[in-house]
Design a protein around this motif. Structure first.
Motif, PDB file in Angstrom:
ATOM      1  N   GLY A 106       0.758  -1.238   0.000  1.00 55.35           N
ATOM      2  CA  GLY A 106       0.000   0.000   0.000  1.00 55.35           C
ATOM      3  C   GLY A 106       0.789   1.290   0.000  1.00 55.35           C
ATOM      4  N   VAL A 107       1.934   1.338  -0.673  1.00 52.96           N
ATOM      5  CA  VAL A 107       2.683   2.585  -0.770  1.00 52.96           C
ATOM      6  C   VAL A 107       2.093   3.377  -1.936  1.00 52.96           C
ATOM      7  N   GLY A 108       1.539   4.535  -1.645  1.00 53.89           N
ATOM      8  CA  GLY A 108       0.919   5.380  -2.665  1.00 53.89           C
ATOM      9  C   GLY A 108       1.957   6.254  -3.354  1.00 53.89           C
ATOM     10  N   VAL A 151       1.373   0.523  -4.523  1.00 49.54           N
ATOM     11  CA  VAL A 151       2.280  -0.564  -4.856  1.00 49.54           C
ATOM     12  C   VAL A 151       2.502  -1.458  -3.642  1.00 49.54           C
ATOM     13  N   SER A 152       2.432  -2.763  -3.873  1.00 49.83           N
ATOM     14  CA  SER A 152       2.802  -3.751  -2.861  1.00 49.83           C
ATOM     15  C   SER A 152       4.073  -4.429  -3.347  1.00 49.83           C
ATOM     16  N   MET A 153       5.030  -4.591  -2.437  1.00 43.54           N
ATOM     17  CA  MET A 153       6.313  -5.162  -2.837  1.00 43.54           C
ATOM     18  C   MET A 153       6.869  -6.059  -1.750  1.00 43.54           C
ATOM     19  N   ARG A 184       9.415   3.616   3.379  1.00 43.34           N
ATOM     20  CA  ARG A 184       8.216   4.143   2.726  1.00 43.34           C
ATOM     21  C   ARG A 184       8.365   5.641   2.453  1.00 43.34           C
ATOM     22  N   ASP A 185       8.835   6.372   3.466  1.00 46.58           N
ATOM     23  CA  ASP A 185       9.005   7.810   3.335  1.00 46.58           C
ATOM     24  C   ASP A 185      10.000   8.140   2.221  1.00 46.58           C
ATOM     25  N   ALA A 222      15.222   0.559  -8.266  1.00 44.99           N
ATOM     26  CA  ALA A 222      16.570   1.125  -8.156  1.00 44.99           C
ATOM     27  C   ALA A 222      16.609   2.222  -7.088  1.00 44.99           C
ATOM     28  N   SER A 223      15.592   3.050  -7.058  1.00 44.76           N
ATOM     29  CA  SER A 223      15.523   4.116  -6.057  1.00 44.76           C
ATOM     30  C   SER A 223      15.419   3.542  -4.646  1.00 44.76           C
ATOM     31  N   LEU A 224      14.604   2.525  -4.474  1.00 41.46           N
ATOM     32  CA  LEU A 224      14.439   1.922  -3.153  1.00 41.46           C
ATOM     33  C   LEU A 224      15.712   1.213  -2.700  1.00 41.46           C
ATOM     34  N   LEU A 225      16.428   0.578  -3.610  1.00 42.78           N
ATOM     35  CA  LEU A 225      17.689  -0.065  -3.250  1.00 42.78           C
ATOM     36  C   LEU A 225      18.719   0.967  -2.779  1.00 42.78           C
TER      37      LEU A 225
END
Length: 141
Positions: A39-41, A56-58, A79-80, A107-110
């Motif tokens: 649930g990340v919007g 997005v669910s991951m 999340r932030d 890539a951004s989250l990594l």
């Protein structure tokens, strides 16, 4: 309750905790530890305007000494960081406002996870689902 009952209950609790951790590890598809984030919007921004939101669910595949328990406390920070990155440089698919670019988001989250949790703590991001707020959007044709 008798003292004997309390002692036998105390002996059972660690065994239950070990069994539940083992079951959680067995649920992981790649054999490693994982952390689900749902649930990340994320915004879909085009032309300087928010056109849609995609939820997005991951699943984060953890590496090194990272465990699901140790990463749960950092989930809010991840999340932030993802939402901030989504506003800074949107993960937009050029011809569709109902989904996001999963490669750019991963890539951004990594990169964010390396800064927040330590290098190698997250090895892979697997996008499970994308649910747009509005099901219609630009689809160039």
């Amino acid at each position: 309750m008798h003292r004997r009952d309390l002692l036998s209950a105390a002996a059972v609790l660690p065994a239950v905790a070990v069994a539940s951790r083992a079951a959680a590890s067995e649920d992981a598809p790649s054999g490693g530890a994982t952390l689900g984030i749902s649930g990340v919007g994320l915004p879909v921004i085009a032309g300087g305007r928010v056109r849609n939101y995609v939820f997005v669910s991951m699943r984060l595949h953890l590496g090194g000494s990272a465990t699901a328990e140790s990463m749960r406390g950092k989930e809010a920070y991840l999340r932030d960081a993802l939402v901030r990155a989504g506003h800074r440089t949107p993960f937009v698919v050029a011809d569709d406002w109902t989904r996001i670019d999963t490669n750019a988001m991963s890539a951004s989250l990594l990169r964010s996870a390396a800064a927040i949790c330590g290098r190698g703590s997250v090895t892979r991001v697997e996008v499970i689902s994308q649910a747009p707020r509005w099901r219609t959007g630009l689809r160039a044709g």
